[in-house]
Write an enzyme that holds these catalytic residues in place. Structure first.
Site: not given
Length: 665
Positions: A417, A472
């Site tokens: 990430d 998200e």
């Protein structure tokens, strides 16, 4: 007399020279797709320009292209075309973890060999066109700039994401997770960067999507307004990082604090990335486009049988918020064992340990509440794999050591990430991570990064990518653009490759009653809209984003989404209108899965199943309930026997349907 003769000879020499130059300047080459629908015209006029038409409709006016190196450049004005080579290819690509098991690869190609050490390849497919540079220079070379221009025929409407989520105040660093902005080319701010994929609306039916493919050891392309005209765009590339720093004040990754004047240092003998335009006069055709797969380097993994995509019980989106247990939920061993038990019970292949199991900067520093070896052992006993989250910074501190160490422990892969860049160094790093992970039989899910550009074909252990504004954001904002955004994605972002949108929300809300919540996140749109995403969205590693508690209370829906495959043998785009609705059918073995998504407009959709082989099918159907306009969780589950034909389904606002079809003997 001699002087007159000399003048005559000299005049003839200059005339012949001028004629040769004019002939070279006026040289034109043509290339058509196999079905003759797409045409490329390449013109030499001191530089080189290409233009594109589709069935006689001009998409791209003559647009210059060139490559500038340190001490050299590729302008055919200084290196004339000396040879042209044509070829036609029809073959097949056997895929790994893709939306179809076999891709038919058919195209016509034209390669212009320029005097010296380079060439330009043009390709025409029935569904698009592309070009790339090829150089044959010794040693390492510095690329100062690649000049890519798109001169559209008129001030076209575009759908483009802009880099508003800037990291560390550096214009080339961003999350690549924006909504698509609709505006004419002329209205694009001159100092704003957009990124790919992006769409150009040529006319009411004809659309063109700009893509790139096989971007290796080179920066990816941004898009910016070109000052040469109101309808012109140009490619922009992040210069190579000159200085990087790390630390808490720079987010959770490397921060570029200075850049060089060049964009790439790379091998002088290489093929450069493809510049691609996908073309369709029927929206649904964009849903089943394989250009990025076709144009990228074949797989480097000779035996991919260890690559096992599947479903993931995911912790972060639902904030580890399980109830009805006799331990305190959170980032701890007991919670993860509960997720593993849930995954095992529902046939899910993996559980992700997202942010919090270790230090963001150092994978050797573990959360004291996590017994990683015990979690891995419990998962193994339940036939569930463990995937670990890591920042890009942390895993690249000692990439080979970490991959070998965690693979030996039994970890199945990493979610990497906060890459947040697409310069040459970042892209080179992604390929390196993929290579080292593959040597340790580890799968990867890249997050906080650009959309895929072919890496997934070359290294198919990279089974998913973010590069999308996904679920998200519902934790922080109940933005009512979401359902329309969700039905734009298959026509745009998904054309680049797999997409980790992370669906599966079961707290479904209508347009009027959604609110952001970190611990009890919701989705905008109906339950069946979320369920259909498992069929419509391409994600070989697909998340179940909500928590085990709510899934266990909604077992019928959970059973369905858990059973939908994550890669398929065949894909059939049945219907769709960009930004309004999409209907997709996918086959795995003999079973077909059909999913539909809609925007906020309530509508009836005619589902045409005439493509099915004749016979009877057992249909398991989830469709919007009659009160889904008031309560988005309302759905109807039904089973019935059907035959190939046409069926009408009603979609609530933000609605959908999901169907499994099993042939009956």
């Amino acid at each position: 007399m001699k002087r007159i003769l000399f003048r005559a000879v000299l005049s003839t020499f200059f005339l012949l020279t001028l004629t040769g130059v004019q002939a070279q300047k006026q040289k034109t080459w043509q290339l058509s797709s196999p079905d003759k629908g797409n045409q490329i015209q390449v013109v030499f006029d001191g530089g080189i320009k290409w233009s594109v038409t589709h069935d006689g409709v001009r998409i791209l006016k003559p647009s210059p292209l060139s490559l500038e190196g340190q001490g050299w450049d590729i302008y055919p004005g200084t290196a004339p075309v000396v040879k042209v080579k044509y070829r036609s290819v029809t073959d097949t690509i056997r895929t790994v973890a893709y939306k179809k098991s076999i891709v038919v690869n058919q195209f016509n190609e034209m390669e212009l060999f320029c005097k010296g050490d380079h060439s330009i390849i043009f390709r025409a497919y029935d569904n698009g066109v592309a070009y790339r540079f090829v150089t044959r220079k010794p040693g390492e070379q510095v690329v100062m700039q690649e000049n890519v221009s798109f001169n559209f025929d008129g001030d076209k409407t575009m759908f483009i994401p802009f880099t508003s989520d800037i990291r560390q105040g550096e214009r080339y660093s961003c999350a690549f997770e924006e909504f698509y902005t609709r505006l004419p080319v002329s209205a694009i701010p001159s100092d704003t960067l957009g990124y790919l994929p992006m769409m150009v609306v040529v006319n009411d039916s004809l659309k063109a999507v700009l893509l790139e493919a096989d971007v290796q050891d080179y920066p990816a392309m941004f898009i910016q307004k070109d000052g040469t005209g109101p309808d012109a765009l140009k490619g922009v590339f992040a210069p190579y990082p000159a200085r990087e720093e790390a630390g808490a004040k720079y987010w959770i990754n490397y921060a570029v604090t200075a850049r060089e004047k060049y964009i790439s240092k790379t091998s002088g003998t290489r093929s450069f990335p493809w510049r691609v335009i996908a073309i369709s006069d029927r929206d649904a055709e964009l849903l089943n486009n394989d250009l990025v797969q076709q144009l990228s380097e074949p797989s480097k993994i000779t035996d991919p049988t260890w690559i096992i995509p599947g479903k993931v019980a995911w912790d972060w989106w639902n904030d580890w918020n399980i109830t009805g247990v006799d331990f305190k939920a959170g980032i701890n061993t007991e919670t993860y064992k509960h997720y593993i038990d849930f995954a095992s019970k529902n046939g899910l292949e993996y559980v992700i340990l997202d942010e919090g199991w270790s230090d963001d900067w150092d994978l050797t520093k573990r959360n004291a509440s996590i017994d990683l070896q015990a979690i891995i052992a419990h998962a193994k006993s339940k036939n569930v794999g463990i995937i670990l989250w890591s920042t890009w910074y942390a895993i690249t501190r000692d990439l080979e050591k970490y991959c070998a160490e965690f693979a030996a422990m039994g970890v199945k892969g990493f979610k990497v990430d906060f890459i947040d860049r697409n310069d040459q160094k970042a892209i080179r790093s992604c390929y390196e991570i993929a290579s080292v992970a593959a040597s340790n039989k580890l799968m990867l899910d890249f997050h906080g990064m650009f959309a895929p550009q072919g890496l997934q074909r070359t290294w198919p252990n990279v089974v998913n990518f973010e590069g999308v504004r996904g679920m998200e954001y519902m934790k922080w904002s109940a933005d009512d653009r979401v359902p329309e955004h969700a039905v734009r994605l298959p026509f745009l972002r998904m054309m680049a490759g797999p997409m980790d949108y992370t669906p599966g929300a079961f707290r479904n809300r209508t347009r009027k009653n959604a609110v952001p919540s970190n611990s009890l996140p919701q989705s905008l749109g109906t339950r069946c809209n979320q369920m259909a995403m498992y069929i419509v969205y391409e994600a070989p590693l697909q998340m179940l984003s909500d928590n085990p508690t709510i899934y266990s209370k909604e077992q019928a829906c959970t059973d369905f989404i858990a059973a939908v495959p994550t890669f398929f043998d065949e894909t059939n785009a049945l219907d769709g209108k960009f930004g309004e609705y999409v209907v997709m059918a996918r086959r795995k073995g003999q079973d077909w899965y059909v999913g539909a998504l809609g925007n906020w407009t309530e509508r009836d959709l005619v589902l045409d199943l005439s493509f099915l082989p004749s016979g009877k099918y057992q249909a398991l159907i989830f469709r919007d309930g009659i009160n889904a306009t008031r309560d988005a969780t309302d759905f109807i589950r039904e089973e019935r026997t059907i035959t190939p034909g046409k069926y009408t389904f009603h979609l609530a606002p933000g609605g959908g349907f999901a169907i499994k079809l099993t042939p009956l003997n």
